[in-house]
Scaffold this motif. Sequence first.
Motif, PDB file in Angstrom:
ATOM      1  N   GLY A  14     104.181 -83.464  48.173  1.00 34.48           N
ATOM      2  CA  GLY A  14     103.608 -83.076  49.459  1.00 34.48           C
ATOM      3  C   GLY A  14     104.660 -82.894  50.536  1.00 34.48           C
ATOM      4  N   GLU A  15     105.611 -83.812  50.581  1.00 33.10           N
ATOM      5  CA  GLU A  15     106.662 -83.701  51.585  1.00 33.10           C
ATOM      6  C   GLU A  15     107.469 -82.414  51.388  1.00 33.10           C
ATOM      7  OE1 GLU A  15     110.214 -86.285  53.658  1.00 33.10           O
ATOM      8  OE2 GLU A  15     109.391 -86.990  51.756  1.00 33.10           O
ATOM      9  N   LYS A  16     107.809 -82.093  50.155  1.00 37.35           N
ATOM     10  CA  LYS A  16     108.569 -80.865  49.890  1.00 37.35           C
ATOM     11  C   LYS A  16     107.745 -79.626  50.238  1.00 37.35           C
ATOM     12  CE  LYS A  16     111.986 -82.588  46.747  1.00 37.35           C
ATOM     13  NZ  LYS A  16     112.961 -82.712  47.803  1.00 37.35           N
ATOM     14  N   LEU A  17     106.461 -79.639  49.894  1.00 35.51           N
ATOM     15  CA  LEU A  17     105.602 -78.488  50.198  1.00 35.51           C
ATOM     16  C   LEU A  17     105.494 -78.255  51.703  1.00 35.51           C
ATOM     17  CD1 LEU A  17     102.749 -79.072  47.599  1.00 35.51           C
ATOM     18  CD2 LEU A  17     104.304 -77.098  47.675  1.00 35.51           C
ATOM     19  N   VAL A  18     105.255 -79.316  52.446  1.00 38.18           N
ATOM     20  CA  VAL A  18     105.088 -79.180  53.892  1.00 38.18           C
ATOM     21  C   VAL A  18     106.392 -78.733  54.545  1.00 38.18           C
ATOM     22  CG1 VAL A  18     104.622 -80.454  56.022  1.00 38.18           C
ATOM     23  CG2 VAL A  18     103.123 -80.737  54.042  1.00 38.18           C
ATOM     24  N   ARG A  19     107.501 -79.266  54.100  1.00 34.29           N
ATOM     25  CA  ARG A  19     108.799 -78.870  54.678  1.00 34.29           C
ATOM     26  C   ARG A  19     109.117 -77.394  54.401  1.00 34.29           C
ATOM     27  NH1 ARG A  19     110.773 -83.121  57.019  1.00 34.29           N
ATOM     28  NH2 ARG A  19     110.695 -85.198  56.120  1.00 34.29           N
ATOM     29  N   GLN A  31     104.364 -72.760  43.911  1.00 35.53           N
ATOM     30  CA  GLN A  31     104.957 -73.559  44.983  1.00 35.53           C
ATOM     31  C   GLN A  31     104.938 -75.046  44.617  1.00 35.53           C
ATOM     32  OE1 GLN A  31     102.209 -72.124  48.003  1.00 35.53           O
ATOM     33  NE2 GLN A  31     103.894 -71.091  49.080  1.00 35.53           N
ATOM     34  N   VAL A  32     103.813 -75.482  44.058  1.00 39.24           N
ATOM     35  CA  VAL A  32     103.670 -76.884  43.660  1.00 39.24           C
ATOM     36  C   VAL A  32     104.642 -77.205  42.527  1.00 39.24           C
ATOM     37  CG1 VAL A  32     102.083 -78.606  42.706  1.00 39.24           C
ATOM     38  CG2 VAL A  32     101.271 -76.987  44.443  1.00 39.24           C
ATOM     39  N   ARG A  33     104.744 -76.301  41.577  1.00 36.90           N
ATOM     40  CA  ARG A  33     105.660 -76.508  40.449  1.00 36.90           C
ATOM     41  C   ARG A  33     107.099 -76.657  40.946  1.00 36.90           C
ATOM     42  NH1 ARG A  33     109.031 -73.656  37.040  1.00 36.90           N
ATOM     43  NH2 ARG A  33     108.997 -74.323  34.884  1.00 36.90           N
ATOM     44  N   ARG A  34     107.526 -75.766  41.819  1.00 36.43           N
ATOM     45  CA  ARG A  34     108.896 -75.813  42.348  1.00 36.43           C
ATOM     46  C   ARG A  34     109.126 -77.120  43.090  1.00 36.43           C
ATOM     47  NH1 ARG A  34     113.229 -75.645  41.003  1.00 36.43           N
ATOM     48  NH2 ARG A  34     112.477 -73.948  39.749  1.00 36.43           N
ATOM     49  N   ALA A  35     108.161 -77.531  43.910  1.00 38.63           N
ATOM     50  CA  ALA A  35     108.306 -78.783  44.668  1.00 38.63           C
ATOM     51  C   ALA A  35     108.391 -79.977  43.726  1.00 38.63           C
ATOM     52  CB  ALA A  35     107.146 -78.940  45.644  1.00 38.63           C
ATOM     53  N   ALA A  36     107.561 -79.986  42.691  1.00 32.84           N
ATOM     54  CA  ALA A  36     107.567 -81.099  41.732  1.00 32.84           C
ATOM     55  C   ALA A  36     108.882 -81.147  40.955  1.00 32.84           C
ATOM     56  CB  ALA A  36     106.379 -80.980  40.780  1.00 32.84           C
ATOM     57  N   LEU A  37     109.379 -79.995  40.527  1.00 32.39           N
ATOM     58  CA  LEU A  37     110.663 -79.954  39.828  1.00 32.39           C
ATOM     59  C   LEU A  37     111.790 -80.414  40.739  1.00 32.39           C
ATOM     60  CD1 LEU A  37     110.335 -76.606  37.845  1.00 32.39           C
ATOM     61  CD2 LEU A  37     110.434 -78.925  36.871  1.00 32.39           C
ATOM     62  N   ASP A  38     111.786 -79.929  41.969  1.00 29.74           N
ATOM     63  CA  ASP A  38     112.832 -80.313  42.916  1.00 29.74           C
ATOM     64  C   ASP A  38     112.780 -81.803  43.256  1.00 29.74           C
ATOM     65  OD1 ASP A  38     113.688 -77.705  42.899  1.00 29.74           O
ATOM     66  OD2 ASP A  38     112.935 -77.231  44.907  1.00 29.74           O
ATOM     67  N   ALA A  39     111.590 -82.394  43.152  1.00 31.87           N
ATOM     68  CA  ALA A  39     111.444 -83.827  43.413  1.00 31.87           C
ATOM     69  C   ALA A  39     111.818 -84.658  42.183  1.00 31.87           C
ATOM     70  CB  ALA A  39     110.014 -84.141  43.847  1.00 31.87           C
ATOM     71  N   GLY A  40     112.112 -83.970  41.068  1.00 34.72           N
ATOM     72  CA  GLY A  40     112.577 -84.667  39.875  1.00 34.72           C
ATOM     73  C   GLY A  40     111.490 -85.079  38.898  1.00 34.72           C
ATOM     74  N   TYR A  50      99.038 -80.256  40.871  1.00 38.21           N
ATOM     75  CA  TYR A  50      98.240 -79.026  40.942  1.00 38.21           C
ATOM     76  C   TYR A  50      96.814 -79.345  41.402  1.00 38.21           C
ATOM     77  CZ  TYR A  50     101.853 -76.772  38.047  1.00 38.21           C
ATOM     78  OH  TYR A  50     103.031 -76.288  37.534  1.00 38.21           O
ATOM     79  N   CYS A  51      96.224 -80.390  40.834  1.00 41.41           N
ATOM     80  CA  CYS A  51      94.835 -80.682  41.180  1.00 41.41           C
ATOM     81  C   CYS A  51      94.716 -81.185  42.613  1.00 41.41           C
ATOM     82  CB  CYS A  51      94.174 -81.610  40.171  1.00 41.41           C
ATOM     83  SG  CYS A  51      94.131 -83.335  40.532  1.00 41.41           S
ATOM     84  N   PHE A  52      95.773 -81.765  43.140  1.00 41.40           N
ATOM     85  CA  PHE A  52      95.730 -82.268  44.516  1.00 41.40           C
ATOM     86  C   PHE A  52      95.998 -81.175  45.542  1.00 41.40           C
ATOM     87  CE2 PHE A  52      97.371 -84.648  48.197  1.00 41.40           C
ATOM     88  CZ  PHE A  52      96.373 -85.593  48.334  1.00 41.40           C
ATOM     89  N   PHE A  53      96.959 -80.313  45.278  1.00 43.83           N
ATOM     90  CA  PHE A  53      97.401 -79.354  46.285  1.00 43.83           C
ATOM     91  C   PHE A  53      96.910 -77.918  46.090  1.00 43.83           C
ATOM     92  CE2 PHE A  53     100.763 -82.651  46.548  1.00 43.83           C
ATOM     93  CZ  PHE A  53     100.612 -82.977  47.888  1.00 43.83           C
ATOM     94  N   CYS A  54      96.381 -77.575  44.929  1.00 51.63           N
ATOM     95  CA  CYS A  54      95.920 -76.203  44.669  1.00 51.63           C
ATOM     96  C   CYS A  54      94.399 -76.107  44.790  1.00 51.63           C
ATOM     97  CB  CYS A  54      96.323 -75.765  43.259  1.00 51.63           C
ATOM     98  SG  CYS A  54      98.094 -75.700  42.982  1.00 51.63           S
ATOM     99  N   SER A  55      93.913 -74.905  45.004  1.00 54.00           N
ATOM    100  CA  SER A  55      92.469 -74.691  44.985  1.00 54.00           C
ATOM    101  C   SER A  55      91.978 -74.822  43.543  1.00 54.00           C
ATOM    102  CB  SER A  55      92.121 -73.302  45.522  1.00 54.00           C
ATOM    103  OG  SER A  55      92.562 -72.306  44.606  1.00 54.00           O
ATOM    104  N   ALA A  56      90.694 -75.054  43.386  1.00 60.48           N
ATOM    105  CA  ALA A  56      90.115 -75.162  42.040  1.00 60.48           C
ATOM    106  C   ALA A  56      90.339 -73.874  41.255  1.00 60.48           C
ATOM    107  CB  ALA A  56      88.632 -75.499  42.128  1.00 60.48           C
ATOM    108  N   ALA A  57      90.172 -72.726  41.915  1.00 60.02           N
ATOM    109  CA  ALA A  57      90.351 -71.439  41.241  1.00 60.02           C
ATOM    110  C   ALA A  57      91.788 -71.257  40.774  1.00 60.02           C
ATOM    111  CB  ALA A  57      89.940 -70.303  42.171  1.00 60.02           C
ATOM    112  N   ASP A  58      92.765 -71.584  41.629  1.00 65.66           N
ATOM    113  CA  ASP A  58      94.171 -71.460  41.235  1.00 65.66           C
ATOM    114  C   ASP A  58      94.527 -72.437  40.117  1.00 65.66           C
ATOM    115  OD1 ASP A  58      94.716 -69.386  42.964  1.00 65.66           O
ATOM    116  OD2 ASP A  58      95.668 -70.653  44.484  1.00 65.66           O
TER     117      ASP A  58
END
Length: 117
Positions: A14-19, A31-40, A50-58
Amino acid sequence: MQPADKKALISDVGEKLVRRHGKQKHYKPAQVRRAALDAGYIVDVHCWAYCFFCSAADFLTWHQARGETCDYAAMKVELARDLAGETGSFWFDVDLSWLDWPDVDLSSIFDWFDVSP
Protein backbone atom coordinates in the motif's frame (compact mmCIF):
# COMPACT_ATOMS: atom_id res chain seq x y z
CA MET A 1 0.07 -16.50 5.35
CA GLN A 2 -0.29 -15.65 8.99
CA PRO A 3 -2.39 -12.54 9.84
CA ALA A 4 0.69 -10.54 10.88
CA ASP A 5 2.38 -11.37 7.57
CA LYS A 6 -0.71 -10.27 5.64
CA LYS A 7 -0.74 -6.99 7.56
CA ALA A 8 2.90 -6.37 6.68
CA LEU A 9 2.29 -7.22 3.01
CA ILE A 10 -0.72 -4.92 2.74
CA SER A 11 1.08 -2.09 4.52
CA ASP A 12 4.26 -2.39 2.47
CA VAL A 13 2.50 -2.73 -0.87
CA GLY A 14 0.00 0.00 0.00
CA GLU A 15 2.75 2.44 0.86
CA LYS A 16 4.50 1.82 -2.47
CA LEU A 17 1.24 2.13 -4.42
CA VAL A 18 0.26 5.41 -2.78
CA ARG A 19 3.73 6.90 -3.21
CA ARG A 20 3.84 5.96 -6.91
CA HIS A 21 0.23 6.35 -8.01
CA GLY A 22 -1.49 8.44 -5.35
CA LYS A 23 -4.41 7.31 -3.21
CA GLN A 24 -6.87 5.38 -5.42
CA LYS A 25 -9.85 3.20 -4.63
CA HIS A 26 -8.40 0.48 -6.88
CA TYR A 27 -5.09 -0.17 -8.58
CA LYS A 28 -4.38 -2.26 -11.66
CA PRO A 29 -2.90 -5.72 -11.06
CA ALA A 30 0.34 -4.77 -12.82
CA GLN A 31 0.76 -1.83 -10.42
CA VAL A 32 0.14 -4.10 -7.43
CA ARG A 33 2.53 -6.72 -8.77
CA ARG A 34 5.32 -4.16 -9.26
CA ALA A 35 4.77 -2.73 -5.76
CA ALA A 36 4.81 -6.21 -4.20
CA LEU A 37 7.98 -7.20 -6.06
CA ASP A 38 9.68 -3.94 -5.13
CA ALA A 39 8.70 -4.53 -1.49
CA GLY A 40 10.47 -7.90 -1.67
CA TYR A 41 7.46 -10.24 -1.63
CA ILE A 42 7.48 -13.51 -3.55
CA VAL A 43 4.89 -14.02 -6.26
CA ASP A 44 3.14 -16.73 -4.24
CA VAL A 45 1.69 -14.13 -1.83
CA HIS A 46 0.81 -11.37 -4.29
CA CYS A 47 -2.75 -12.66 -4.57
CA TRP A 48 -3.52 -11.23 -1.13
CA ALA A 49 -2.45 -7.78 -2.34
CA TYR A 50 -4.48 -8.17 -5.56
CA CYS A 51 -7.63 -8.95 -3.60
CA PHE A 52 -7.06 -5.96 -1.31
CA PHE A 53 -6.08 -3.30 -3.83
CA CYS A 54 -7.69 -4.38 -7.14
CA SER A 55 -11.32 -4.35 -8.20
CA ALA A 56 -13.11 -7.70 -8.28
CA ALA A 57 -13.25 -7.56 -12.09
CA ASP A 58 -9.50 -6.88 -12.41
CA PHE A 59 -8.73 -9.61 -9.86
CA LEU A 60 -10.80 -12.13 -11.83
CA THR A 61 -9.37 -11.09 -15.21
CA TRP A 62 -5.80 -11.27 -13.89
CA HIS A 63 -6.27 -14.80 -12.58
CA GLN A 64 -8.26 -16.10 -15.55
CA ALA A 65 -5.52 -14.93 -17.93
CA ARG A 66 -3.10 -17.11 -15.98
CA GLY A 67 -5.41 -20.11 -15.70
CA GLU A 68 -5.69 -19.66 -11.94
CA THR A 69 -8.79 -19.85 -9.80
CA CYS A 70 -8.86 -17.73 -6.68
CA ASP A 71 -12.00 -16.83 -4.77
CA TYR A 72 -12.00 -13.02 -4.49
CA ALA A 73 -14.87 -12.84 -1.99
CA ALA A 74 -13.53 -15.56 0.31
CA MET A 75 -10.02 -14.10 0.25
CA LYS A 76 -11.23 -10.56 0.89
CA VAL A 77 -13.37 -11.61 3.86
CA GLU A 78 -10.46 -13.61 5.32
CA LEU A 79 -8.12 -10.67 4.80
CA ALA A 80 -10.59 -8.25 6.40
CA ARG A 81 -10.89 -10.55 9.42
CA ASP A 82 -7.12 -10.82 9.72
CA LEU A 83 -6.56 -7.08 9.38
CA ALA A 84 -9.31 -6.23 11.83
CA GLY A 85 -8.40 -8.98 14.29
CA GLU A 86 -11.94 -10.34 14.13
CA THR A 87 -12.59 -13.82 15.46
CA GLY A 88 -16.37 -13.97 15.92
CA SER A 89 -19.21 -13.27 13.53
CA PHE A 90 -18.17 -10.78 10.91
CA TRP A 91 -20.08 -8.96 8.20
CA PHE A 92 -18.16 -7.41 5.37
CA ASP A 93 -19.02 -6.01 1.93
CA VAL A 94 -16.40 -7.47 -0.40
CA ASP A 95 -17.16 -4.92 -3.12
CA LEU A 96 -15.87 -2.02 -1.05
CA SER A 97 -12.57 -0.44 -1.93
CA TRP A 98 -9.88 -0.60 0.73
CA LEU A 99 -10.45 3.13 1.29
CA ASP A 100 -14.15 2.61 2.04
CA TRP A 101 -14.01 -0.07 4.75
CA PRO A 102 -16.33 1.45 7.37
CA ASP A 103 -15.92 -0.69 10.47
CA VAL A 104 -12.33 -1.79 10.12
CA ASP A 105 -9.64 0.31 11.79
CA LEU A 106 -6.69 0.27 9.42
CA SER A 107 -4.63 2.88 11.26
CA SER A 108 -2.18 0.31 12.63
CA ILE A 109 -1.56 -1.00 9.11
CA PHE A 110 -1.43 2.32 7.28
CA ASP A 111 0.28 4.43 9.92
CA TRP A 112 2.31 6.10 7.15
CA PHE A 113 -0.62 8.09 5.73
CA ASP A 114 -4.15 9.28 6.43
CA VAL A 115 -6.53 6.63 5.05
CA SER A 116 -9.61 8.81 5.17
CA PRO A 117 -10.95 9.40 1.63
